[in-house]
Design an enzyme around this catalytic site. Sequence first.
Site, short mmCIF file in Angstrom:
data_model
loop_
_atom_site.label_atom_id
_atom_site.label_comp_id
_atom_site.label_asym_id
_atom_site.label_seq_id
_atom_site.Cartn_x
_atom_site.Cartn_y
_atom_site.Cartn_z
N ASP A 158 -32.51 -7.28 12.27
CA ASP A 158 -32.06 -8.63 11.95
C ASP A 158 -30.71 -8.56 11.24
OD1 ASP A 158 -32.61 -11.56 11.49
OD2 ASP A 158 -32.49 -10.90 9.40
N GLU A 170 -29.29 -7.27 16.23
CA GLU A 170 -28.84 -8.65 16.25
C GLU A 170 -27.41 -8.59 15.73
OE1 GLU A 170 -30.24 -13.07 14.80
OE2 GLU A 170 -30.32 -11.44 13.34
#
Length: 701
Positions: free
Chosen positions: A343, A379
């Site tokens: 993330d 990401e």
Amino acid sequence: MLVWPGRRYPLGATYDGVGTNFAVYSAVAEAVELCLFDAAGDEQRIDLTEVDAYVWHVFLTGVQPGQRYGFRVYGPWDPARGLRCNPHKLLLDPYAKAIDGDVHWHPAVYGHDLSDPDTMSTTDSAPYLPKAVVVNPWFDWGNDRAPRTPYHDTVIYEAHVKGLTARHPGVPEELRGTYAGLAHPASIEHLSRLGVTAVELMPVQQFVHDQHLTDRGLRNYWGYNTIGYFAPYHGYSAMGRHGQQVQEFRGMVRALHAAGIEVILDVVYNHTGEGNHLGPTLGFKGLDNPGYYRLSDEDPRYYVDYTGTGNSLNVRSPISLQLIMDSLRYWVQEMHVDGFRFDLAATLAREFYEVDRLSTFFEVVQQDPVVNQVKLIAEPWDVGPGGYQVGNFPPLWTEWNGKFRDTVRDFWRGEPATLAEFATRISGSADLYQDDGRRPVASINFVTCHDGFTLNDLVSYNAKHNAANGENDNDGSTDNRSWNCGVEGPTSDSGVLALRARQRRNFLATLFLSQGVPMLGHGDEMGRTQRGNNNGYCQDNELSWVDWAEVDEQLLAFVRKLAAFRARHRIFRRRRFFTGAPVAGRDVTTPVADMAWFDPDGTPISDWDTGVNALTLFVNGEGIKERGRYGQRQVDDSFLLCFNGHHEPLRFTLPPAEYGEKWQVVFDTAHLEPVEPAPTVAAAARTTVAERSLLVLDREV
């Protein structure tokens, strides 16, 4: 219980059959206490008198798995210097393998006085905090083997452990919403029939439900607020407390592996659940605030925030890097997971200010003999300056391709001037990945994910409808690139419903037939809706859970056929980029390229700015240059993909005979079911492609 000196390594609580070794890092502590809790919650404190290289340690004989514990740290309380030691606050072990319970929000969980952030709070926080748990390291893995599916054969299914199974009628009620529920045969059968080779689980590391949410009766459903990097979230366990969630998680991995399905974890190493200088003290802050967090150079009282959550983990610090790498290795070696999706991975690349591809974090990952062998997915953005880094990660990494998502959405909603980029994205995004030695599989292609509209809502809403989140509709992205097909939200208009169904098929067919790795959001194959909410992060309820009672069976059947079609044809799973160079074929006298683009009139595209979203892609099954596992030449059928993103039907002229004399329709997104018998179209003939549809033709040999 005997108290022995113990060892500084490994960090955390390690049970060896005789007792448990406890080790915790703090370079700022003046004294550290280990706190043991019995079933009644009574606390016993033990001074840690042994310290080596800033690691405080002790070995206690007779301490068994299931023992709950925490730490207290004595040292300077000086927020102006970034020091926040407070012995009145129980602290979670950063290396805890299991954590029981959630935070009970009370002023005591804050290290500071709520009326004055610089004043130390003296209220004991132990009654309100979860406790770390000693776990049994042994587990019967049987003959478990990692599937090790190559990227080019991978189909990723992004899933939420609870949301996927909470309403699944085939899963026993007591197992719904749990690791055991995901491991149930009913769940695995659904994944297998979809052709899924990897589940990418939204955060399962122990996380915090933010106070501002619980005060409104909501919860951190997504889980992007980690507080325990080694501990499976206890709330997804059907087995209860006392560390049993660890064994249940392992059982889930073993069951998925047996079905040939890999487990990829969505991990949040960019920040923790302790927030900014006004946030709670749960562990890292009280143990070694400057060691674990990136503090402001101008005023260390405050935190650098590249994540939008209040803090950023200090990847410049050796102890933070060790924490991350130890955690990653633990999940691979002890929990048998197959990869990670990071993330806001751009945050991990910030050593000083700007994103640095050669930062220490990536160097450490590159040389690690365990972590560099599993799937690593970035990401590739954060909220800091210059944070959008799609295409800029090192060669070992793959990336969520946000440009694929945006371009494909724009094409099918009819945005002008998208044709050239659309062609680039569906052919593998060579502009992003080829120059640094990566392959088409570096692109994790997706149209939807957890963050944003579901696929059904993407074609049903022009605007977000997030009132249920309690933030006056100010949360969630306003750049959705969606189109409601003429009516906002639910409708009984049969024409609108038919168009929405076609658009869903268009998006899915584009996803599965593009070069790269397809990622499907859970429930999109069944028509899942969040009623226009594009930010369901706090909706731990039926709004976000998959509704298995409302399954679009026709859509589900279509996705299964798509996945099976892709699996049969390696031309859609190429390991190398197209070159456009001539390739000698078996059934043509004139060599043609491994791929080619044509206007709807059948001529090679020379002007990409035509104003009409329509084109034909030819992919040559004879042009696959890579060899098979045993050195054999790889060949496949050749296909034409006729994309019509225009709002009217168009007459497409097929390419000349050297590309193929006859073509048979195998997919047409304009129809729910394949046309029987499948139409055959001759070279250079004209065929009508319906408005907003994709026609796929297979060359007859």
